[in-house]
Design an enzyme around this catalytic site. Structure first.
Site, PDB file in Angstrom:
ATOM      1  CB  SER A  19      42.190  36.329 -41.306  1.00 47.90           C
ATOM      2  OG  SER A  19      42.719  37.219 -42.270  1.00 47.90           O
ATOM      3  CD  GLU A  21      37.045  43.495 -42.706  1.00 49.18           C
ATOM      4  OE1 GLU A  21      38.297  43.464 -42.775  1.00 49.18           O
ATOM      5  OE2 GLU A  21      36.364  44.433 -43.151  1.00 49.18           O
ATOM      6  CB  THR A  52      34.004  46.336 -39.646  1.00 50.89           C
ATOM      7  OG1 THR A  52      32.602  46.085 -39.685  1.00 50.89           O
ATOM      8  CG2 THR A  52      34.714  45.531 -40.710  1.00 50.89           C
ATOM      9  CE1 TYR A  53      34.449  50.444 -31.985  1.00 49.39           C
ATOM     10  CE2 TYR A  53      34.910  52.493 -33.137  1.00 49.39           C
ATOM     11  CZ  TYR A  53      34.618  51.814 -31.969  1.00 49.39           C
ATOM     12  OH  TYR A  53      34.509  52.508 -30.792  1.00 49.39           O
ATOM     13  NE  ARG A 111      41.501  59.066 -41.682  1.00 43.42           N
ATOM     14  CZ  ARG A 111      41.501  59.638 -42.868  1.00 43.42           C
ATOM     15  NH1 ARG A 111      42.474  60.472 -43.190  1.00 43.42           N
ATOM     16  NH2 ARG A 111      40.567  59.372 -43.767  1.00 43.42           N
ATOM     17  N   GLY A 112      39.834  55.576 -39.810  1.00 48.72           N
ATOM     18  CA  GLY A 112      38.406  55.624 -40.092  1.00 48.72           C
ATOM     19  C   GLY A 112      38.060  56.741 -41.049  1.00 48.72           C
ATOM     20  CG  ASP A 113      36.389  56.432 -44.568  1.00 48.30           C
ATOM     21  OD1 ASP A 113      37.355  57.073 -45.022  1.00 48.30           O
ATOM     22  OD2 ASP A 113      36.132  55.266 -44.890  1.00 48.30           O
ATOM     23  CE1 TYR A 152      42.706  52.081 -47.767  1.00 47.01           C
ATOM     24  CE2 TYR A 152      44.600  52.631 -46.397  1.00 47.01           C
ATOM     25  CZ  TYR A 152      43.242  52.415 -46.536  1.00 47.01           C
ATOM     26  OH  TYR A 152      42.413  52.532 -45.453  1.00 47.01           O
ATOM     27  CD  GLN A 183      39.727  49.272 -49.644  1.00 51.10           C
ATOM     28  OE1 GLN A 183      39.153  48.231 -49.329  1.00 51.10           O
ATOM     29  NE2 GLN A 183      39.380  50.453 -49.175  1.00 51.10           N
ATOM     30  CD  GLN A 219      25.039  46.090 -52.890  1.00 51.53           C
ATOM     31  OE1 GLN A 219      25.814  45.369 -52.254  1.00 51.53           O
ATOM     32  NE2 GLN A 219      23.724  46.063 -52.725  1.00 51.53           N
ATOM     33  CG  PHE A 223      32.640  50.376 -51.428  1.00 55.60           C
ATOM     34  CD1 PHE A 223      32.249  51.359 -50.539  1.00 55.60           C
ATOM     35  CD2 PHE A 223      33.757  49.610 -51.132  1.00 55.60           C
ATOM     36  CE1 PHE A 223      32.971  51.586 -49.365  1.00 55.60           C
ATOM     37  CE2 PHE A 223      34.473  49.813 -49.973  1.00 55.60           C
ATOM     38  CZ  PHE A 223      34.078  50.807 -49.078  1.00 55.60           C
ATOM     39  CG  HIS A 273      41.546  40.018 -44.063  1.00 55.75           C
ATOM     40  ND1 HIS A 273      41.414  39.569 -42.762  1.00 55.75           N
ATOM     41  CD2 HIS A 273      40.636  41.027 -44.197  1.00 55.75           C
ATOM     42  CE1 HIS A 273      40.495  40.284 -42.126  1.00 55.75           C
ATOM     43  NE2 HIS A 273      39.995  41.172 -42.989  1.00 55.75           N
ATOM     44  NE  ARG A 279      25.408  38.546 -49.194  1.00 53.43           N
ATOM     45  CZ  ARG A 279      24.136  38.292 -49.415  1.00 53.43           C
ATOM     46  NH1 ARG A 279      23.763  37.063 -49.713  1.00 53.43           N
ATOM     47  NH2 ARG A 279      23.230  39.233 -49.357  1.00 53.43           N
TER      48      ARG A 279
END
Ligand code: FAD
Length: 303
Positions: A19, A21, A52-53, A111-113, A152, A183, A219, A223, A273, A279
């Site tokens: 899959s 993303e 993503t959101y 949940r999100g950050d 995670y 993750q 990068q 991250f 995934h 890209r």
């Protein structure tokens, strides 16, 4: 004995599923790049592609627009990421309804950050869903959806220990999650240990490794430090001195990702995934290595 390695079997492509993303583009140039990527990866027939959101729902419209285009213009099955940051329950429920009306049947529930960014203290909205598990429950109540959640392998930075982390995953599964996507990580032993911990805790849903091809090592290292993923010394060593040599960087990145994925195939992993970063090239190359080939897309000349 090397020819007997599982990842070298001629039928390996039949046993592996992928899959992809994407993130919603911010401007016309990024939109064109995303669409080139979607067009190139579509013939690989991924199980689904997720969009993503942004933090605090900041990309709600762009996420919806991207999903709408995927539904209308491709043969792909989209999965909508959703978060519950800074939103009351009725607002989140309205977004679920909006996606459902569009024909979305798969979600990635998070949940999100906090809007201030990764690492800032998380405060649930007073009338909102408190975490990923509660959002999964809301989705389950809203319809018969395929619901993916996060996992995670190095534990979430906010989890005091692995037991707490696994407990949250268990709550998400108990509320109806059908798959966990991890993750990104670079040490496959960490993934394997995490899966063992989850199985011992009675979690039996697929835990799909999230693979991040390293488009830009600097990068990725920055991250990773923020989200608690380890960058092993050997990985830094491989990209050492390549900051300004983009061609070699890409070749090394493709070799590194292929090595990781092939090792996971040897360990019995069948689903992957990919964090594409919008890209196609590295992901396409790695998929090719695991036997995934292009198929003709219905209604198009792509092959
Ligand atoms: P949860 O699963 O709810 O919690 C994560 C961990 O935090 C838990 O393991 C738990 O141990 C700990 N925790 C949570 N609540 C508590 C508490 N009250 N007390 C103690 N510990 C607690 N972010 C976006 O903004 N948009 C996206 O589209 C997006 N997609 C992602 C896709 C994947 C596959 C992954 C792995 C992450 C994604 N993220 C995304 C990032 C994610 O939102 C962050 O990692 C966020 O910090 C946690 O969200 P979660 O759903 O994993 O949280």
């Amino acid at each position: 004995m090397n020819q007997f390695r599982f990842s070298r079997r001629p039928d390996i492509g039949d046993k592996v599923r992928v899959s992809f993303e994407f993130f919603p583009p911010k401007n016309d140039e990024m939109e064109a790049r995303l669409w080139d990527t979607v067009t190139r990866l579509e013939p690989l027939q991924p199980k689904f592609v997720s969009v993503t959101y942004g933090a605090g729902g900041s990309t709600r419209e762009r996420t919806a627009r991207t999903i709408g285009r995927i539904l209308k213009e491709t043969s792909l099955t989209p999965a909508a990421h959703m978060t519950c940051v800074d939103a009351a329950r009725h607002q989140v429920d309205a977004v679920i309804q909006e996606f459902t009306d569009m024909g979305v049947k798969r979600f990635v529930a998070l949940r999100g950050d906090p809007a201030e960014g990764v690492g800032a203290a998380y405060r649930p909205h007073p009338d909102g869903y408190a975490n990923g598990a509660e959002l999964v429950g809301a989705l389950k109540d809203a319809g018969d959806f395929d619901i993916s959640v996060s996992a995670y392998p190095e534990k979430h930075p906010e989890s005091p220990d692995f037991a707490t982390d696994i407990d949250m995953l268990k709550r998400k599964v108990d509320n109806g999650a059908t798959r966990a996507i991890t993750q990104f990580f670079f040490d496959n032993d960490l993934y394997e240990r995490y899966v063992e911990r989850a199985r011992r805790a009675g979690i039996y849903i697929p835990i799909v490794p999230g693979i991040l091809p390293v488009h830009n090592f600097t990068q990725v290292a920055n991250f990773s430090a923020r989200c608690g993923a380890l960058v092993p010394a050997w990985l830094a060593e491989r990209f050492d001195g390549l900051q300004n040599d983009l061609q070699t960087h890409a070749l090394v990145a493709s070799a590194v990702a292929a090595e990781q994925v092939l090792d996971l195939v040897e360990r019995g992993v069948g689903d992957f995934h990919f964090y594409t970063m919008n890209r196609a090239d590295l992901v396409f190359a790695v998929c090719h290595m695991i036997g995934i080939r292009s198929h003709e897309v219905a209604g198009s000349a792509a092959a």
